[in-house]
Design an enzyme around this catalytic site. Structure first.
Site, PDB file in Angstrom:
ATOM      1  N   ASP A 191       0.826  -1.213   0.000  1.00  0.00           N
ATOM      2  CA  ASP A 191       0.000   0.000   0.000  1.00  0.00           C
ATOM      3  C   ASP A 191       0.858   1.261   0.000  1.00  0.00           C
ATOM      4  OD1 ASP A 191      -2.314  -1.412  -0.015  1.00  0.00           O
ATOM      5  OD2 ASP A 191      -2.915  -0.963   2.039  1.00  0.00           O
TER       6      ASP A 191
ATOM      7  N   ASP B  98     -10.918  25.390 -40.886  1.00  0.00           N
ATOM      8  CA  ASP B  98     -10.347  24.181 -40.273  1.00  0.00           C
ATOM      9  C   ASP B  98     -11.299  23.591 -39.249  1.00  0.00           C
ATOM     10  OD1 ASP B  98      -7.827  24.124 -41.604  1.00  0.00           O
ATOM     11  OD2 ASP B  98      -7.213  25.831 -40.408  1.00  0.00           O
TER      12      ASP B  98
ATOM     13  N   GLY C 176      -9.633  14.689 -42.934  1.00  0.00           N
ATOM     14  CA  GLY C 176      -9.928  14.420 -44.338  1.00  0.00           C
ATOM     15  C   GLY C 176      -9.676  12.980 -44.739  1.00  0.00           C
ATOM     16  N   MET C 177      -8.897  12.805 -45.814  1.00  0.00           N
ATOM     17  CA  MET C 177      -8.610  11.487 -46.374  1.00  0.00           C
ATOM     18  C   MET C 177      -7.235  10.998 -45.926  1.00  0.00           C
ATOM     19  SD  MET C 177     -11.139  10.549 -48.416  1.00  0.00           S
ATOM     20  CE  MET C 177     -10.577   9.638 -49.841  1.00  0.00           C
TER      21      MET C 177
END
Length: 513
Positions: free
Chosen positions: A36, A299, A434-435
């Protein structure tokens, strides 16, 4: 008590130790078995501090179990008193040592007789509260102890400071970006012409706590720690407090307007004038903070309608949800918190900004929810970061518990106007743009031979033949995982174990129907 390999909020004694080690010249004695006593290692690793962690473990071993703990605990307290000369020694058991049901208050009383330091026992039920609740309770206990002591010694000064002043309550060690937030809050208050009376517990001295009532108001930036102290100070000394977290353009403005309201109660009497912070809010929002401008840019508009999931402590999860929904136009499919004790407040804050709400401290429920929703990005804790990696979903970390990378050396506040810039960066950079994925695959950025499966289950009852695997690989990466899951779901519903191209088209037709 709960057996788990991951907990969002730790056991109660960790909260007590975090508060005790945040104060200057305070020592904590942890009455605990081996295992602990990991707090020292954890704090030394994560916090960027040069000081040793002021925590000593009074180990419960077989000798203690045979003879009782009193002699060992009292010896440890008196030894630390002579070695360190602290202002305060806090004794805390752990949930494990609490099983012994010992009279630790009696040990504290015995040790106090031979110690120059103040000695208190952390008044926390280790079976009923978690780390954050215990920290809140311990801070209130320490503040109450020293204000009552000052009252007995007639040292309590209740006269207000000459200029507007504030106490910042709840900045403490191992908090999520707490040091950076503290700097930003100090800068914000300084810009408004408000002095800092005290910051507790981080860097504060317990001997100075009797000066807390001199401030005009208390600022509690996080609900998790500091609210009990603020309520106590309001009840006993009539001190107003502000608990609106200044995170995000909207809530920063709300917080500043509440500060203006509190300051203008006394300023006409003591200073002969009233404060108007509206020009400051306008200037910061329009010209200093980049977040308001960014939210209107092309953006940010690319993110409009994208799905996100938010999970964390109540303060950060609620604030980030409102920022995503109100300021950035992002759809929050689900928001949640592990602070089950603050469920009512959390639901009230986020109910109009998300599709669903999840209140749980079970990480598997969170993982299943994320796998079901398939968001474009996750904003959560370290655990959601792990879940995101398994599901190939980007994750921005916005709340404790966190690991070393979220104790940055650079300046990274989440509160105040600089915090809005940091959050905007974090949000924008967390989404796959995006891509991007598809282009990386086309130009050989990724190894596309194996299909990434977004699933947290370990089911292996389905097989894909070579033709269907080839057909699946032709599908662009950013929708491939979804098509794979829909096909597998269709196959299970129809008791199909081998997936062919025909099964894929049948699944597509079924989904379109």
């Amino acid at each position: 008590m709960k057996l788990a390999y991951w907990m969002y909020a730790g056991p109660a004694h960790i909260g007590t130790l975090r508060v005790a080690s945040s104060f200057k010249n305070v020592h904590a004695i942890m009455h605990a078995p081996l295992g602990d006593d990991y707090f020292n290692v954890m704090r030394s690793m994560l916090e960027r501090e040069r000081d040793f962690t002021p925590v000593t473990a009074s180990i419960v071993d077989r000798h203690v179990l045979a003879r009782g703990s009193q002699e060992k605990v009292v010896d440890n307290i008196t030894k630390k008193d002579k070695q360190e000369h602290p202002d305060l020694i806090v004794l805390t058991p752990t949930c494990t040592s609490s099983i012994l049901q010992e009279d630790l208050q009696n040990f504290v009383n015995r040790a106090s007789m031979s110690s120059d330091s103040d000695v208190i026992l952390a008044d926390v039920n280790h079976y009923r509260v978690n780390e954050l609740q215990a920290a809140d309770r311990t801070l209130e206990q320490v503040v109450r102890y020293y204000l009552e002591k000052a009252h007995r010694q007639e040292k309590l000064n209740l006269s207000l400071t000459d200029k507007p002043s504030a106490n910042i309550i709840g900045i403490f060690t191992l908090g999520f970006h707490n040091q950076h937030d503290c700097r930003e809050l100090k800068r914000l208050l300084q810009d408004l012409g408000i002095m800092i009376n005290q910051i507790i517990p981080e860097g504060g001295f317990v001997e100075n706590l009797h000066e807390l009532p001199k401030a005009w108001f208390n600022l509690v930036p996080y609900r998790e720690v500091g609210l009990m102290t603020a309520l106590y100070l309001e009840k006993e000394f009539g001190m107003p407090y502000i608990s609106t977290t200044p995170m995000g353009i909207v809530d920063i403005a709300n917080c500043i307007r509440q500060i203006q309201k509190q300051v203008n109660i006394w300023s006409p009497i003591l200073l002969g004038k009233k404060f108007d912070f509206e020009p400051y809010i306008d200037e910061q929002t329009r010209f200093i903070s980049q977040a308001a401008w960014f939210s209107r840019s092309i953006d940010c508009q690319n993110l409009t309608g994208k799905k996100a999931v938010v999970f964390g402590d109540a303060t950060h999860a609620a604030s980030i949800t409102k920022i995503l929904a109100c300021e950035m136009g992002i759809r929050v499919s689900c928001t949640g918190t592990y602070c089950k004790h603050d469920e009512e407040w959390f639901r009230e804050q986020v109910q109009n900004f998300c599709d669903e709400i999840l209140i749980t401290d079970d990480h598997t429920e969170v993982g299943d929810m994320i796998a079901r929703i398939e968001p474009s990005a996750i904003f959560g804790t370290q655990m959601e970061r792990h879940i995101g990696k398994r599901l190939d979903i980007p994750c921005g970390v916005i709340s404790s518990p966190v690991h070393i990378q979220n104790f940055p050396l650079g300046y990274r506040p989440f509160l105040g106007y600089e915090g809005t810039n940091q959050i905007a960066d974090l949000v924008y950079n967390s989404f796959t743009l995006g891509m991007e994925d598809h282009l990386l695959e086309i130009f050989g950025g990724h190894d596309t031979k194996e299909v990434i499966t977004k699933s947290l289950s370990t089911d292996t009852d389905l097989t894909w033949n070579s033709e269907s695997q080839l057909e699946l690989n032709k599908i662009p990466g950013f929708v491939r995982g979804k098509i794979k899951r829909n096909t597998e779901k269709f196959a299970r519903q129809n008791n199909i174990t081998k997936i062919t191209v025909e099964v894929m088209y049948a699944a597509k037709e079924d989904l379109s129907a």
